[in-house]
Structure formats: structure tokens, C-alpha cells
Design an enzyme around this catalytic site. Structure first.
Site, PDB file in Angstrom:
ATOM      1  N   GLY A  66      46.685  33.967  46.111  1.00  0.00           N
ATOM      2  CA  GLY A  66      48.046  33.512  45.981  1.00  0.00           C
ATOM      3  C   GLY A  66      48.400  33.227  44.548  1.00  0.00           C
ATOM      4  N   THR A  67      49.242  34.043  44.005  1.00  0.00           N
ATOM      5  CA  THR A  67      49.657  33.798  42.635  1.00  0.00           C
ATOM      6  C   THR A  67      50.832  34.698  42.316  1.00  0.00           C
ATOM      7  OG1 THR A  67      48.842  33.602  40.397  1.00  0.00           O
ATOM      8  CG2 THR A  67      48.245  35.553  41.569  1.00  0.00           C
ATOM      9  N   THR A  68      51.522  34.382  41.238  1.00  0.00           N
ATOM     10  CA  THR A  68      52.486  35.324  40.667  1.00  0.00           C
ATOM     11  C   THR A  68      52.226  35.366  39.180  1.00  0.00           C
ATOM     12  OG1 THR A  68      54.134  34.577  42.252  1.00  0.00           O
ATOM     13  CG2 THR A  68      54.906  35.902  40.426  1.00  0.00           C
ATOM     14  N   LYS A  99      46.690  29.964  34.311  1.00  0.00           N
ATOM     15  CA  LYS A  99      46.382  31.323  34.718  1.00  0.00           C
ATOM     16  C   LYS A  99      46.471  32.291  33.563  1.00  0.00           C
ATOM     17  CE  LYS A  99      47.793  30.480  39.372  1.00  0.00           C
ATOM     18  NZ  LYS A  99      48.470  30.858  40.574  1.00  0.00           N
TER      19      LYS A  99
END
Lengths: 272, 199
Positions: A66-68, A99
Site C-alpha cells: 500500500g503506497t502511492t 518513502k
């Protein structure tokens, strides 16, 4: 007398078997591949994969990608943006993760996939780049860095290592490297569960001729829209800008504020 | 999902590949080149699993170039194809098989043009025309129907356009553009990309 003491105090550390072929990474890092024939490459966007029975280590909770994160090139350099939420299954493991990591003064890398794997491989990459710089007295190019990383990740293809990095460098180079083995150079990349939403915003408004402020606000908007729709992205946004003079980081912004600004804008449009 | 096609004429080989690099449902790149130049007159078209394609194709490419450096002359297309097949076969029953589907197209000064079809189980066949991918199901019958061994270059290009037209009409995925190259005794020529707007 002192030399005797020295001999007593020198403790024999077990020699770590290193693999010279694989750039000095200790051999016990190489998990042997499982007897299952075909490595499944169907990486679904959902964190749960109940069909995956062939796990050697039982995890306490399911891993998530889960990330953008996103990166794009424009006339003023390269922008890298990412959210700051680390999720594990259905809970937010940490709301303030970094990140985007600088590798050296002119290269940043955005990470997605498994947090631990990304941290480890970023450190390994930083070490290898620094060693290269010391040995050859010049900085390795971004493309060379990407190739090096891709070759280092190759032995782990088919295992549970999940790393998807986007290298953003001063040379106006943007390269996506993934533990599946993909290595793509391009002008715009977005990675993670929120990436389709980010692409939706970026593909419409991204132009080469954007000014620096417009590019930053576009990146922020893209991450904001992605975090709004994707449950596994959120909290804050990190923005890095890489130019020939090096990388510069903007202050981390809480997307909650962006949400309130957006709501206000919408009510103004409705009223006005 | 990806598509490769090759058509051999009397003195040329025409090859085309789509330009999409995809990752699950997202097109990460629209202009990705799937052809690897092995030598002045040999092209390797490679599709398959994400990292395997580039790793395997670059390995073959560098080895073919090494052969030229060591021996002073280039490998013929037939030799290159068999070398590639041997490597693929050696890795097939190892712990790390390469899942790649290939087309090797080349022009030999002695034997003329050649198109070699190779799949991930390392079967090798020299064929007058060949295609890889889901699109092959739609286009092989077109090639069966209209192919002749004495096609001119324009006729071969028309045949290729017919195939691409069929994909655009019936294939569920949007393959927006195709890189097209032609190999003849002069070497490798880049032709105009076939895009959605072109007729």
C-alpha cells in the site's frame, strides 16, 4: 604483556560466508528457491493472497504494497513525491514513514512494496554506489545504478522479496526497477496501490513546460487524490526536487490540510 | 498481452512488436522497444516475464557480440538462433528457467533471410511467418490466407497492416503503437511506427 592481552581479547567472529559474485552480500541472505515450479507473478493489488500457500516464514500479519509514489521529469528537473503511510493488512503500522531516500547528492529513490526489503536494498545500493565512486573516482550514472540494482535483485526473483524502486536522478533520468526484474526508463512513473489514481491526475496535466511551483503543486495534487481514494495511502506527502545542483526536500505536508482546502474550494464553487 | 510478428520475404524479413510495457493493469510505458539488435543483420524480439526478457536478451546480445570480437566475423542468424535455443534449453530444467518467447530475424549473406520462432520451452522452428502473444490467435489465419513466398516489401507491409487492423478491431487490449523494422542485405531499417491514427 600487552600483546598477550591483545591475543586474549581478539575474539574469533564466525567468518560470514560472503558471495563475491553477488557483490559481497552475505550468503545466508539468499533464501533457496522453493520446489514449486512456476513463480507466481500475479501481483494483485490486494494485500491478502490466501492462495499463496508456499510461504516458508509465517508472517504475523499480511504484507501490503500500500503506497502511492510518483516521479516525473519536466523542464526544471525531476520531481519525486510519495505519501507517508506504512500499512500492514488493515491497520496503519506507521503514519510517518520516509518513502523517498536520497542515495547521494544527485539521486533520490522512491520505494514501494515491502518496507523492510526497500530499506535494506536502499542501503545496499547506497553502499555499492559509494564503493564504485571510491574505486573508479567517478559517480556511476543513473542507468548504471539501475542496472546494478536490477542485477543484484535478480537472484531473488520468485521469492517473497518485493521491492519497486524509482530512481530519480540529476541527469533528468527516471528509471523504475522492480524485484520482478523489470527495468524501465521513462518520463513519468507512479508505483503502488494508489498509482492508478495518481496517473489519472498526472496524465491530464503534466507538460514539459511546467514551472517548478506548478510541477510541485501537480505532484502534491496527484498524491492527494490517490490518498483520498486508496485506503492504503495517506497521512502526509513528501516532495523532492532534483536538479543539476542536487536534491532539495520540501517540508512534509499533512494531506488533511489539503483536504480541507479542497472542501472549501468546492463549497466556494457551489456557493459562488 | 504482448504481440510479436515476423514475415519473411524473398530477400528481406519484416518484424513488428507492440510498444506497451505493462504492470498488472497499468501501462507503465507506451514506447517500449522489445527488439534487441544482436548484430548488424540480426534482431531478437523478446516478450515474456518482466525481468526475464531483458536479462536473457541482453545475455544473448552480449555473447553474440563477444563472438564477433573473438573471431572477427559475426554469427549467422541460424547459428545465433541455435545458440539462443541451447541457452534457453539449458536453463529450462534449472532452478531459474527463463519464461520468454522469442522471434529471431536475420539476413545471412550466404543463405538469405531467415525467421526463427522460439518459445519458452525452447522449441525452435524456422518459419516463413510467425507471431507470439494472444494477438497471434487472431492474426495467424490472416497470414495463412494472404502470405506468399514472393511478397514484395510493400505487400508484406500491407499484410502487417491487415494484422494490426484486426488486432485493433477484435483484441480486447489497446495496443496503441507498434515498432516496425525491416532486415535485408543492407542491414536493419527502421520503418514508420504503426499507430492508432495511421491507416
Amino acid at each position: 604483556m600487552s600483546s598477550q592481552l591483545l591475543q586474549l581479547h581478539v575474539c574469533k567472529l564466525p567468518r560470514l560466508k560472503k558471495s563475491r559474485r553477488n557483490s559481497g552480500i552475505p550468503l545466508h541472505f539468499f533464501i533457496p528457491t522453493l520446489p514449486n515450479p512456476a513463480p507466481s507473478n500475479n501481483r494483485s493489488l490486494f494485500p491478502y493472497s490466501p492462495a499463496n500457500q508456499s510461504v516458508t516464514v509465517r508472517r504475523p500479519f499480511p504484507l501490503s504494497h500500500g503506497t502511492t509514489t510518483l516521479g516525473f521529469i519536466f523542464q526544471g528537473g525531476v520531481i519525486a513525491a510519495a505519501d507517508t503511510r506504512a500499512s500492514a493488512g488493515g491497520l496503519v503500522a506507521c503514519p510517518e514513514v520516509h518513502k523517498i531516500t536520497p542515495i547521494h547528492s544527485h539521486l533520490v529513490v522512491t520505494s514501494s512494496g515491502s518496507g523492510a526489503d526497500c530499506m535494506l536494498w536502499e542501503r545496499i545500493l547506497t553502499r555499492e554506489i559509494r564503493l564504485y565512486q571510491l574505486r573508479h573516482r567517478r559517480c556511476l550514472s543513473i542507468r548504471g545504478t539501475a542496472k546494478l540494482l536490477s542485477f543484484m535483485l535478480h537472484p531473488f526473483k520468485g521469492t517473497e522479496v518485493c521491492v519497486a524502486l524509482t530512481l530519480c536522478g540529476w541527469d533528468k533520468d527516471l528509471i523504475y526497477v522492480c524485484s520482478d526484474g523489470a527495468r524501465l526508463q521513462g518520463d513519468i512513473f507512479s508505483v503502488g496501490s494508489g498509482s492508478p489514481y495518481a496517473y489519472g491526475v498526472l496524465d491530464r496535466d503534466l507538460r514539459w513546460s511546467l514551472s517548478k511551483e506548478e510541477a510541485i503543486s501537480l505532484a502534491r495534487e496527484a498524491v492527494f487524490r490517490a490518498t483520498h481514494r486508496d485506503a492504503y495511502s495517506g497521512n502526509n506527502v513528501d516532495l523532492f526536487h532534483v536538479t543539476a545542483q542536487g536534491w532539495s526536500q520540501r517540508k512534509r505536508e499533512d494531506l488533511k490540510e489539503e483536504y480541507y482546502r479542497d472542501m472549501k474550494r468546492k463549497t466556494n464553487i457551489v456557493e459562488g | 498481452m504482448e504481440y510479436l510478428i515476423g514475415i519473411q520475404g524473398p530477400d528481406f524479413v519484416l518484424v513488428a512488436a507492440d510498444n506497451v510495457a505493462a504492470s498488472s493493469i497499468i501501462q507503465m510505458k507506451h514506447d517500449y522497444d522489445k527488439m534487441f539488435k544482436l548484430s548488424e543483420k540480426i534482431l531478437l524480439l523478446c516478450v515474456g516475464e518482466a525481468g526475464d526478457t531483458v536479462q536473457f536478451a541482453e545475455y544473448i546480445q552480449k555473447n553474440v557480440q563477444l563472438y564477433k570480437m573473438r573471431n572477427g566475423y559475426e554469427l549467422s542468424p541460424s547459428a545465433a538462433a541455435n545458440f539462443t535455443r541451447k541457452n534457453l534449453a539449458d536453463y529450462l530444467r534449472s532452478r531459474t528457467p527463463y519464461h520468454v518467447n522469442l522471434l529471431l530475424a536475420g539476413y545471412d549473406d550466404a543463405d538469405g533471410p531467415g525467421l526463427y520462432y522460439m518459445d519458452y520451452l525452447s522449441s525452435l522452428a524456422k518459419a516463413p511467418f510467425a507471431a507470439h502473444g494472444y494477438g497471434a490467435f487472431l492474426t495467424l489465419s490472416i497470414l495463412d490466407r494472404h502470405y506468399r513466398p514472393d511478397l514484395t516489401r510493400d505487400e508484406a507491409l500491407d499484410l502487417l497492416k491487415k494484422c494490426v487492423e484486426e488486432l485493433r478491431k477484435r483484441f480486447i487490449l489497446n495496443l496503441h503503437s507498434f515498432t516496425v523494422r525491416l532486415i535485408d542485405k543492407e542491414g536493419i531499417h527502421d520503418l514508420e511506427k504503426l499507430t492508432a491514427g495511421a491507416k
